[in-house]
Write an enzyme that holds these catalytic residues in place. Structure first.
Site: not given
Ligand SMILES: [Zn+2]
Length: 291
Positions: A2-3, A113, A133, A172
Site C-alpha cells: 500500500p502506498e 494473522h 507478513r 545527489r
C-alpha cells in the site's frame, strides 16, 4: 505494498468506524515485531479511549485519542485494516482463494494473522487489523511523546513541491527514482506511483537525481499530485493483498501507464515499456517518452 493513495482511501473509509466511538475491549495476537508497543501495554492504553481524529502522514495513519495520546498504524506490505462486517476474497491467501467454493471465500473469521481487534462500547462493527507478513506496525505514543520514525519523514507527497525536491536533490548521485522512494525526502511514494509520475513528467527513472533540472522537478511534483489524487479518486490500486476497510476494490491498476507493463506498448507512443532494476526495486518506463 500500500502506498499513499491506498492508505488515504483506508483513512477516509475507516474514520467513520473509528471516530467518536469508545473502545471497550482490545484483542491482540502474541508479541511480535508487528507490535512496536508490546501488546499488553497497547491493550491497556487503548481500552476506554475514543479517537477524535485520524490523520495520515505519508504511509502512516495516526489516530489522536481523547487523552492526548496517539495510536499509529502502518500497513507495511500486506496490512489490512477493515470493518468486521466486510466480506472479501482478499482476506484469504491466494492458495485458499483458488480452492474454496465462491461463497466460502467470502466468510472471514479472525485468524492468527489478525493482530488487532477493537470492540466498541456501542456494540457496533469492530475494527480489525490483519497482516500476514507482519511488516506493518502498531505503536502507541503517550501524550507529548515523539517517535523517530515519524520525525524523520519528509513532507507528505500530496504537498510535493518542485522547488523543495530540486533543493533536496542537489549533489545527489542516486537515481531520481530512488530519491522519490526515500521517505525522508518525500513521504508516501512507493514503486507504483514513482514509476507513473516519472512517465507523466517525461523523466527517465535512471537519471541522476542531482542532474534533474528545476523545470523537470516541477513537472515531477505536479505529475505526482496528479497520479496520487487520481488513484485516491478511483479507490487506490487493488493489487496483492490491499483491502479497503469496506471491502470495495480500487481501480487505479487499470489506468497504469508503465508500472508492471514491461513489453506492453506505451499508451502514448506504442514503444514497448522497459523494465529494469534500480536500487533493488523494479522500475518501468517508456524509452521514447522518458528522457
Ligand atoms: Zn511512449
Amino acid at each position: 505494498m500500500p502506498e499513499l493513495p491506498e492508505v488515504e482511501v483506508t483513512r477516509r473509509r475507516i474514520a467513520p468506524l473509528l471516530l467518536g466511538r469508545t473502545i471497550a475491549e482490545v484483542a491482540t495476537t502474541r508479541p511480535s515485531y508487528f507490535f512496536l508497543t508490546p501488546p499488553a501495554r497497547l491493550r491497556r492504553a487503548l481500552t476506554g479511549r475514543r479517537a477524535e481524529a485520524l490523520d495520515r502522514h505519508g504511509k502512516y495513519l495516526v489516530a489522536r485519542l481523547d487523552d492526548g495520546s496517539r495510536f499509529v498504524l502502518h500497513l507495511g506490505m500486506t496490512g489490512q485494516l477493515f470493518s468486521s462486517t466486510v466480506t472479501s476474497p482478499r482476506l484469504l491467501r491466494a492458495a485458499a482463494r483458488g480452492t474454496l467454493a465462491p461463497d466460502a471465500q467470502l466468510r472471514f473469521t479472525p485468524d492468527r494473522h489478525t493482530h488487532l481487534r477493537l470492540r466498541f462500547a456501542d456494540g457496533g462493527p469492530e475494527v480489525w487489523m490483519r497482516d500476514a507478513r507482519k511488516f506493518g506496525k502498531a505503536l502507541w505514543l503517550a501524550p507529548g511523546a515523539s517517535d523517530a520514525r515519524l520525525d524523520r519523514l519528509g513532507p507528505d507527497a500530496l504537498a510535493a513541491d518542485g522547488g523543495q525536491l530540486f533543493v533536496a536533490s542537489r549533489g545527489r548521485r542516486v537515481a531520481v527514482k530512488s530519491l522519490l522512494l526515500d521517505q525522508a525526502v518525500l513521504a508516501g511514494v512507493g514503486n507504483i506511483y514513482a514509476d507513473e509520475a516519472l512517465f507523466f513528467a517525461g523523466v527517465r527513472p535512471t537519471r541522476a537525481a542531482g542532474r534533474v533540472t528545476r523545470a523537470e522537478w516541477e513537472r515531477i511534483a505536479s505529475a505526482l499530485r496528479r497520479v496520487l489524487l487520481r488513484s485516491i479518486e478511483t479507490g487506490g490500486s487493488s493489487i496483492s493483498d490491499y483491502l479497503a476497510p469496506d471491502g470495495r476494490d480500487g481501480a487505479y491498476q487499470d489506468e497504469r501507464r508503465v508500472y508492471d507493463r514491461a513489453g506492453a506498448p506505451c499508451r502514448r507512443c506504442a514503444t514497448p515499456i522497459r523494465r529494469l532494476v534500480i536500487g533493488a526495486r523494479s522500475s518501468h518506463y517508456c524509452p521514447r517518452c522518458q528522457r
